[in-house]
Enzyme design. Structure first.
Site, mmCIF file in Angstrom:
data_model
loop_
_atom_site.group_PDB
_atom_site.id
_atom_site.type_symbol
_atom_site.label_atom_id
_atom_site.label_comp_id
_atom_site.label_asym_id
_atom_site.label_seq_id
_atom_site.Cartn_x
_atom_site.Cartn_y
_atom_site.Cartn_z
ATOM 1 N N ASP A 114 2.290 10.482 -0.643
ATOM 2 C CA ASP A 114 3.121 9.362 -0.209
ATOM 3 C C ASP A 114 4.542 9.947 -0.189
ATOM 4 O O ASP A 114 4.690 11.176 -0.127
ATOM 5 C CB ASP A 114 2.974 8.168 -1.188
ATOM 6 N N LYS A 143 -2.757 3.313 -6.394
ATOM 7 C CA LYS A 143 -1.499 4.004 -6.110
ATOM 8 C C LYS A 143 -1.024 4.646 -7.392
ATOM 9 O O LYS A 143 -1.384 4.193 -8.488
ATOM 10 C CB LYS A 143 -0.449 2.996 -5.630
HETATM 11 O O1 2IT Z 1 0.452 4.243 1.890
HETATM 12 C C1 2IT Z 1 -0.549 4.903 2.227
HETATM 13 O O2 2IT Z 1 -1.492 4.402 2.841
HETATM 14 C C2 2IT Z 1 -0.583 6.328 1.869
HETATM 15 N N1 2IT Z 1 0.364 6.828 1.284
HETATM 16 C C3 2IT Z 1 -1.786 7.169 2.185
HETATM 17 C C4 2IT Z 1 -2.839 6.981 1.149
HETATM 18 C C5 2IT Z 1 -4.018 7.894 1.257
HETATM 19 O O3 2IT Z 1 -4.881 7.812 0.370
HETATM 20 O O4 2IT Z 1 -4.107 8.677 2.208
#
Ligand code: 2IT
Length: 445
Positions: free
Chosen positions: A164, A124
């Site tokens: 996100d 993240k």
């Molecule tokens: O919290 C999540 O799963 C997302 N923001 C999507 C992450 C992604 O790599 O598509």
């Protein structure tokens, strides 16, 4: 492993990382028994190796606004675990972002991605940058400054970021354009791209659609379905929109959406025109939901309150972590709620989660319910690698299969003798076992 001992070590070391500690505690408590029945895990110190991120990058992001003033934000990328595949997870641009937020999200992402069955590790990233009220040019300059630092840590087989909160198709475009310029390659290193330049159909809808497919499985398991059910949703962004769209399509009545300013109660329920208005609201970037009640006078705007005070059958938190607390849970239960499914990450506080489970109310956590988003990101990576595109139907069919598999995995590990499914336990054990086994088999690295 003793949860108490491990937690006190982490609490000492990371005393100000509240969200990270909350997420770790929840997982440890649900896996303790299973973990301790595997002495090989304990011997290899698997849990100590999984609760710590592999590495964290922190960097300065200087950028200039339209008046020529200079601003400094902090950028992060937390590469949590790559036992199952390249690091994968979104970027969040929001003033509340801290290292704790991104460590909790990266930790959750690791198990979520394991549940999808696709080959993706967990990560993240993001920044405390606030996109609200910024011009396109300012957002572009910020994204370019952010990517100038980030690009050296990511790559199509190393680490693949996505969106996100605060990072949608516009931001992905600017980030991708700048990555391409620096890396001199066109390899789909971010997901959530525009449809004409490597994106996947259904990606914008995937988190919300997947969440509602999961809810349908939860209801089917108790011989119920979505038709005629009233649904309260928090948020009005991409995820809330996808959930509202699919719930409406499947015959439910969405009676509430919300923003940071309050919530909208629309007794008549959302329809196509109102769903499209949600997109318009989001595009204005002012982060308020109140204009909905000006556009549709039959709806009521309730200032500075959350939609959880409404009587509804299904509650779908779609905004941010800890947005539904014990008080809200009490109100929902008193009002006869049947099902709560977190489409936001860690949307409910531990107190709220315990109240739902103690009252045997259907409740499922974000890492299972919202996994549809990252699943379609994984499918976008596959399409990029094959250099071709699947139709919307193909992607949607695969998404449905994935959500069904996740639901089955939760039931397998979470079913109790009294017939109640503890989805928290189910999701945590199912996700954890995959990651733990992979870490063990790959040796000390
Ligand atoms: O919290 C999540 O799963 C997302 N923001 C999507 C992450 C992604 O790599 O598509």
């Amino acid at each position: 492993m003793k949860v108490k001992e491990l937690m006190s070590k982490l609490e000492f070391k990371y005393s100000n990382e509240k969200e990270y500690l909350q997420a770790v505690r929840e997982v440890l408590e649900s896996i303790e028994e299973t973990y301790n029945s595997h002495p090989e895990f304990e011997k290899a110190r698997i849990i100590e190796r999984i609760v710590e991120p592999d590495r964290v990058f922190t960097f300065k992001v200087p950028w200039q606004d339209d008046r020529g003033e200079i601003h400094i934000n902090t950028g992060y990328r937390v590469q949590f675990n790559n036992a199952l595949g390249p690091y994968k997870g979104g970027l969040r641009f929001h003033p509340s972002v801290t290292l704790s937020t991104l460590k909790f999200l990266g930790f959750e992402q690791t198990f979520k991605n394991a549940l999808t069955t696709l080959p993706m590790g967990g990560a993240k990233g993001g920044s405390d940058f606030n996109p609200k009220g910024k011009s396109d040019a300012e957002v572009m300059r910020f994204c370019q400054a952010f990517m100038t630092e980030l690009w050296r840590y990511i790559g199509p087989d190393t680490d693949v970021p996505a969106g996100d909160i605060g990072v949608g198709s516009r931001e992905i475009g600017y980030l991708y354009g700048w990555y391409k310029k620096l890396a001199r390659e066109n390899t789909g290193v971010l997901t959530g791209k525009g449809i004409n330049w490597g994106g996947s159909l259904i990606r914008p809808e995937a988190t919300g659609f997947g969440g509602v497919y999961f809810v349908r499985h939860m209801l089917n398991k108790i011989n119920s379905d979505l038709s005629g059910k009233t649904v309260a949703i928090s948020g009005f962004g991409n995820v809330a929109w996808g959930a509202a769209l699919k719930a409406t399509e499947l015959g439910a009545k969405v009676i509430a959406i919300s923003g940071p300013d309050g919530y909208i109660y629309d007794k008549a329920g959302l329809n196509e025109e109102k769903l499209n208005f949600m997109l318009y609201l989001r595009a204005t970037c002012n982060d308020v939901v109140s204009p909905y009640a000006e556009e549709f006078p039959e709806a009521v705007f309730v200032k500075a309150k959350k939609p959880w005070e409404l009587k509804c059958d299904i509650a779908l938190p779609c905004a941010i972590q800890n947005e539904l607390d014990g008080q809200d849970a009490k109100q929902l239960i008193e009002n006869g709620v049947t099902c709560i499914a977190e489409i936001s990450n860690m949307g409910c506080t531990p107190e709220a989660v315990n109240m739902f489970i103690d009252n045997k109310i259907l409740y499922a956590p974000g890492k299972a319910v919202n996994a549809g988003g990252v699943s379609v990101s994984g499918l976008e990576m596959t399409q990029n690698a094959m250099k071709l595109n699947w139709s919307a139907e193909e992607v949607d069919t695969k998404l449905k299969t994935i959500m069904n598999n996740i639901h089955e995995a939760c039931v397998k590990y979470g079913n109790r003798p009294d017939g109640y499914t503890d989805y928290v336990k189910g999701a945590n054990i199912a996700g954890f076992m995959k990651v733990a086994q992979a870490v063990l088999e790959q040796g000390l690295c």
